[in-house]
Motif scaffolding. Structure first.
Motif, PDB file in Angstrom:
ATOM      1  N   ASP A 263       0.820  -1.209   0.000  1.00  0.00           N
ATOM      2  CA  ASP A 263       0.000   0.000   0.000  1.00  0.00           C
ATOM      3  C   ASP A 263       0.859   1.267   0.000  1.00  0.00           C
ATOM      4  O   ASP A 263       0.536   2.242  -0.681  1.00  0.00           O
ATOM      5  N   VAL A 264       1.945   1.253   0.761  1.00  0.00           N
ATOM      6  CA  VAL A 264       2.832   2.421   0.806  1.00  0.00           C
ATOM      7  C   VAL A 264       3.481   2.630  -0.565  1.00  0.00           C
ATOM      8  O   VAL A 264       3.556   3.756  -1.071  1.00  0.00           O
ATOM      9  N   MET A 265       3.944   1.559  -1.176  1.00  0.00           N
ATOM     10  CA  MET A 265       4.555   1.667  -2.510  1.00  0.00           C
ATOM     11  C   MET A 265       3.547   2.183  -3.533  1.00  0.00           C
ATOM     12  O   MET A 265       3.876   3.000  -4.406  1.00  0.00           O
ATOM     13  N   ALA A 266       2.300   1.720  -3.435  1.00  0.00           N
ATOM     14  CA  ALA A 266       1.256   2.183  -4.351  1.00  0.00           C
ATOM     15  C   ALA A 266       0.963   3.662  -4.145  1.00  0.00           C
ATOM     16  O   ALA A 266       0.750   4.406  -5.112  1.00  0.00           O
ATOM     17  N   GLU A 267       0.969   4.113  -2.896  1.00  0.00           N
ATOM     18  CA  GLU A 267       0.708   5.522  -2.601  1.00  0.00           C
ATOM     19  C   GLU A 267       1.835   6.411  -3.118  1.00  0.00           C
ATOM     20  O   GLU A 267       1.580   7.496  -3.647  1.00  0.00           O
ATOM     21  N   LEU A 268       3.075   5.950  -2.978  1.00  0.00           N
ATOM     22  CA  LEU A 268       4.215   6.703  -3.508  1.00  0.00           C
ATOM     23  C   LEU A 268       4.133   6.806  -5.032  1.00  0.00           C
ATOM     24  O   LEU A 268       4.426   7.853  -5.615  1.00  0.00           O
ATOM     25  N   GLU A 269       3.735   5.706  -5.665  1.00  0.00           N
ATOM     26  CA  GLU A 269       3.620   5.703  -7.121  1.00  0.00           C
ATOM     27  C   GLU A 269       2.482   6.614  -7.584  1.00  0.00           C
ATOM     28  O   GLU A 269       2.568   7.250  -8.641  1.00  0.00           O
ATOM     29  N   TRP A 270       1.428   6.679  -6.792  1.00  0.00           N
ATOM     30  CA  TRP A 270       0.260   7.484  -7.159  1.00  0.00           C
ATOM     31  C   TRP A 270       0.513   8.985  -7.014  1.00  0.00           C
ATOM     32  O   TRP A 270      -0.033   9.792  -7.764  1.00  0.00           O
ATOM     33  N   ASP A 271       1.371   9.390  -6.056  1.00  0.00           N
ATOM     34  CA  ASP A 271       1.618  10.811  -5.782  1.00  0.00           C
ATOM     35  C   ASP A 271       2.470  11.419  -6.893  1.00  0.00           C
ATOM     36  O   ASP A 271       3.617  11.017  -7.090  1.00  0.00           O
TER      37      ASP A 271
ATOM     38  N   LEU B  99      11.681   4.191   4.949  1.00  0.00           N
ATOM     39  CA  LEU B  99      11.854   4.691   3.591  1.00  0.00           C
ATOM     40  C   LEU B  99      13.331   4.935   3.334  1.00  0.00           C
ATOM     41  O   LEU B  99      13.996   5.623   4.117  1.00  0.00           O
ATOM     42  N   THR B 100      13.865   4.385   2.255  1.00  0.00           N
ATOM     43  CA  THR B 100      15.268   4.574   1.894  1.00  0.00           C
ATOM     44  C   THR B 100      15.351   4.999   0.434  1.00  0.00           C
ATOM     45  O   THR B 100      14.354   4.988  -0.286  1.00  0.00           O
ATOM     46  N   GLY B 101      16.556   5.356   0.013  1.00  0.00           N
ATOM     47  CA  GLY B 101      16.770   5.688  -1.387  1.00  0.00           C
ATOM     48  C   GLY B 101      17.091   7.151  -1.595  1.00  0.00           C
ATOM     49  O   GLY B 101      17.608   7.831  -0.687  1.00  0.00           O
ATOM     50  N   TYR B 102      16.753   7.659  -2.781  1.00  0.00           N
ATOM     51  CA  TYR B 102      17.145   9.006  -3.188  1.00  0.00           C
ATOM     52  C   TYR B 102      15.975   9.742  -3.827  1.00  0.00           C
ATOM     53  O   TYR B 102      15.134   9.147  -4.503  1.00  0.00           O
ATOM     54  N   VAL B 103      15.947  11.058  -3.612  1.00  0.00           N
ATOM     55  CA  VAL B 103      15.027  11.945  -4.320  1.00  0.00           C
ATOM     56  C   VAL B 103      15.813  13.149  -4.812  1.00  0.00           C
ATOM     57  O   VAL B 103      16.965  13.364  -4.422  1.00  0.00           O
ATOM     58  N   LYS B 104      15.183  13.955  -5.673  1.00  0.00           N
ATOM     59  CA  LYS B 104      15.895  15.067  -6.306  1.00  0.00           C
ATOM     60  C   LYS B 104      15.828  16.374  -5.523  1.00  0.00           C
ATOM     61  O   LYS B 104      16.545  17.327  -5.846  1.00  0.00           O
TER      62      LYS B 104
ATOM     63  N   LYS C  93      11.273  14.850  -0.831  1.00  0.00           N
ATOM     64  CA  LYS C  93      11.512  14.004   0.334  1.00  0.00           C
ATOM     65  C   LYS C  93      10.357  14.106   1.319  1.00  0.00           C
ATOM     66  O   LYS C  93       9.857  13.089   1.826  1.00  0.00           O
ATOM     67  N   MET C  94       9.899  15.327   1.578  1.00  0.00           N
ATOM     68  CA  MET C  94       8.773  15.535   2.490  1.00  0.00           C
ATOM     69  C   MET C  94       7.479  14.969   1.910  1.00  0.00           C
ATOM     70  O   MET C  94       6.644  14.415   2.645  1.00  0.00           O
ATOM     71  N   ALA C  95       7.307  15.077   0.599  1.00  0.00           N
ATOM     72  CA  ALA C  95       6.111  14.538  -0.042  1.00  0.00           C
ATOM     73  C   ALA C  95       6.060  13.025   0.093  1.00  0.00           C
ATOM     74  O   ALA C  95       4.985  12.441   0.290  1.00  0.00           O
ATOM     75  N   ALA C  96       7.216  12.378  -0.019  1.00  0.00           N
ATOM     76  CA  ALA C  96       7.275  10.926   0.134  1.00  0.00           C
ATOM     77  C   ALA C  96       6.898  10.514   1.553  1.00  0.00           C
ATOM     78  O   ALA C  96       6.153   9.546   1.756  1.00  0.00           O
ATOM     79  N   GLU C  97       7.381  11.259   2.530  1.00  0.00           N
ATOM     80  CA  GLU C  97       7.051  10.945   3.924  1.00  0.00           C
ATOM     81  C   GLU C  97       5.559  11.130   4.182  1.00  0.00           C
ATOM     82  O   GLU C  97       4.923  10.296   4.832  1.00  0.00           O
ATOM     83  N   ARG C  98       4.975  12.229   3.665  1.00  0.00           N
ATOM     84  CA  ARG C  98       3.550  12.471   3.861  1.00  0.00           C
ATOM     85  C   ARG C  98       2.709  11.401   3.169  1.00  0.00           C
ATOM     86  O   ARG C  98       1.671  10.969   3.692  1.00  0.00           O
ATOM     87  N   ALA C  99       3.152  10.957   2.002  1.00  0.00           N
ATOM     88  CA  ALA C  99       2.423   9.906   1.295  1.00  0.00           C
ATOM     89  C   ALA C  99       2.383   8.622   2.116  1.00  0.00           C
ATOM     90  O   ALA C  99       1.345   7.951   2.205  1.00  0.00           O
ATOM     91  N   ALA C 100       3.509   8.287   2.727  1.00  0.00           N
ATOM     92  CA  ALA C 100       3.558   7.073   3.551  1.00  0.00           C
ATOM     93  C   ALA C 100       2.663   7.205   4.775  1.00  0.00           C
ATOM     94  O   ALA C 100       1.993   6.249   5.181  1.00  0.00           O
ATOM     95  N   ARG C 101       2.619   8.393   5.374  1.00  0.00           N
ATOM     96  CA  ARG C 101       1.796   8.616   6.568  1.00  0.00           C
ATOM     97  C   ARG C 101       0.301   8.514   6.262  1.00  0.00           C
ATOM     98  O   ARG C 101      -0.502   8.204   7.149  1.00  0.00           O
TER      99      ARG C 101
ATOM    100  N   ALA D 220      -3.325   3.853   5.738  1.00  0.00           N
ATOM    101  CA  ALA D 220      -3.916   3.295   6.954  1.00  0.00           C
ATOM    102  C   ALA D 220      -3.089   2.113   7.447  1.00  0.00           C
ATOM    103  O   ALA D 220      -2.699   1.248   6.657  1.00  0.00           O
ATOM    104  N   GLY D 221      -2.822   2.076   8.742  1.00  0.00           N
ATOM    105  CA  GLY D 221      -2.079   0.984   9.342  1.00  0.00           C
ATOM    106  C   GLY D 221      -0.630   1.302   9.641  1.00  0.00           C
ATOM    107  O   GLY D 221       0.047   0.547  10.348  1.00  0.00           O
ATOM    108  N   VAL D 222      -0.140   2.431   9.129  1.00  0.00           N
ATOM    109  CA  VAL D 222       1.249   2.818   9.385  1.00  0.00           C
ATOM    110  C   VAL D 222       1.355   3.364  10.816  1.00  0.00           C
ATOM    111  O   VAL D 222       0.701   4.349  11.167  1.00  0.00           O
ATOM    112  N   LYS D 223       2.176   2.731  11.635  1.00  0.00           N
ATOM    113  CA  LYS D 223       2.335   3.142  13.025  1.00  0.00           C
ATOM    114  C   LYS D 223       3.407   4.213  13.192  1.00  0.00           C
ATOM    115  O   LYS D 223       3.282   5.110  14.016  1.00  0.00           O
ATOM    116  N   ALA D 224       4.481   4.093  12.433  1.00  0.00           N
ATOM    117  CA  ALA D 224       5.581   5.052  12.531  1.00  0.00           C
ATOM    118  C   ALA D 224       6.400   4.988  11.255  1.00  0.00           C
ATOM    119  O   ALA D 224       6.294   4.028  10.484  1.00  0.00           O
ATOM    120  N   ILE D 225       7.218   6.023  11.055  1.00  0.00           N
ATOM    121  CA  ILE D 225       8.045   6.088   9.853  1.00  0.00           C
ATOM    122  C   ILE D 225       9.495   6.365  10.232  1.00  0.00           C
ATOM    123  O   ILE D 225       9.778   7.301  11.000  1.00  0.00           O
TER     124      ILE D 225
END
Length: 217
Positions: free
Chosen positions: A10-18, A37-42, A47-55, A58-63
Motif C-alpha cells: 500500500d505504501v509503494m502504491a501511494e508513492l507511485e500514485w503521488d 523509507l530509503t533511497g534518493y530523491v531530487k 523528500k517531504m512529499a514521500a514521507e507524507r504519502a507514507a503517513r 492506513a495501518g502505518v504506526k511510525a516512519i
C-alpha cells in the motif's frame, strides 16, 4: 489488521500514485507496522512529499525516514543504477558471456553468480564490475564449469615454453582433479615456473592451480 506485506504494498502504491514523488529510487521496508523509507530523491520537498504519502496509508504506526536528497550532478550510486551500469559494461565486453553471468547489488556490494568456461572470464567480470562508481565490494561466486584435461593443460604449458627461448617444459608434471590443476616437476628458473602457472590458468575450466614446481638453480 494489515500484515507487513500488505502495508508495504500500500505504501509503494501511494508513492507511485503521488505525482510529486518519483518512486523509482525509493525503497520501502515494513516491520510490525513501522515503515522505513530509503533511497534518493531530487529535492527536499520531494523528500517531504514521500514521507507524507507514507503517513497517509492506513495501518502505518511510525516512519523511519532515511531518504537522501541527491542532485542531478551527483554520482548515480543507487543499487539499481549500479546494476544497470555493470550490465551495460558487460554487454560491450567481448570476454564476458553476459547471458551466463548474473548479478545482484545490495548497498553498493556486488554479488556475481552464474557460470563460464574460462577462469579469465570470471576474473574479467569482477574487474569490470569494480570499475563502476559506487561499488563498495564484490563477491565473485561465478563458477568455471568446463573441467580441465591434463593433456590440454600440459600442451598449453609446452606451447608457452616453446614461444620463449631456452625453456624446457618436459620436466613439468600436470595432474588434474576436478577443476584443480597440480603442477610438479623441476625447472631451471623462477620465470619458467611463472610461465607454467600462467599457462595452466589459461586452460578452460581451471578454478585453482597448485604450483609445486621446484626451481633448481
Amino acid at each position: 489488521m494489515k500484515t507487513d506485506n500488505q502495508l508495504q504494498h500500500d505504501v509503494m502504491a501511494e508513492l507511485e500514485w503521488d505525482p510529486r514523488v518519483d518512486h523509482a529510487d525509493i525503497g520501502v521496508a515494513v516491520n510490525e507496522g513501522v515503515v522505513t523509507l530509503t533511497g534518493y530523491v531530487k529535492s527536499y520537498p520531494e523528500k517531504m512529499a514521500a514521507e507524507r504519502a507514507a503517513r497517509r496509508v492506513a495501518g502505518v504506526k511510525a516512519i523511519a525516514e532515511e531518504i537522501k536528497v541527491r542532485f542531478a550532478s551527483d554520482p548515480k550510486t543507487a543499487d539499481h543504477e549500479i546494476a544497470k551500469r555493470i550490465l551495460d559494461l558487460f554487454a560491450w565486453h567481448v570476454s564476458i558471456p553476459q547471458d551466463r553471468v548474473k548479478l545482484t547489488v545490495e548497498r553498493g556490494w556486488v554479488t556475481l553468480t552464474g557460470d563460464v568456461d574460462w577462469f579469465y572470464q570470471k576474473e574479467e567480470a569482477a574487474k569490470s564490475a569494480g570499475r563502476i562508481t559506487g561499488v563498495l565490494g564484490i563477491s565473485n561466486l561465478i563458477e568455471v564449469k568446463k573441467l580441465p584435461v591434463a593433456a590440454d593443460v600440459k600442451e598449453r604449458i609446452m606451447a608457452a615454453f616453446r614461444r620463449q627461448a631456452n625453456l624446457d617444459a618436459s620436466s613439468v608434471t600436470v595432474v588434474t582433479e576436478g577443476s584443480t590443476v597440480r603442477l610438479g616437476g623441476m625447472v631451471k628458473a623462477w620465470n619458467e615456473r611463472g610461465v607454467a602457472e600462467r599457462a595452466a590458468w589459461a586452460a578452460p575450466g581451471v578454478n585453482k592451480v597448485e604450483d609445486d614446481i621446484i626451481v633448481a638453480f
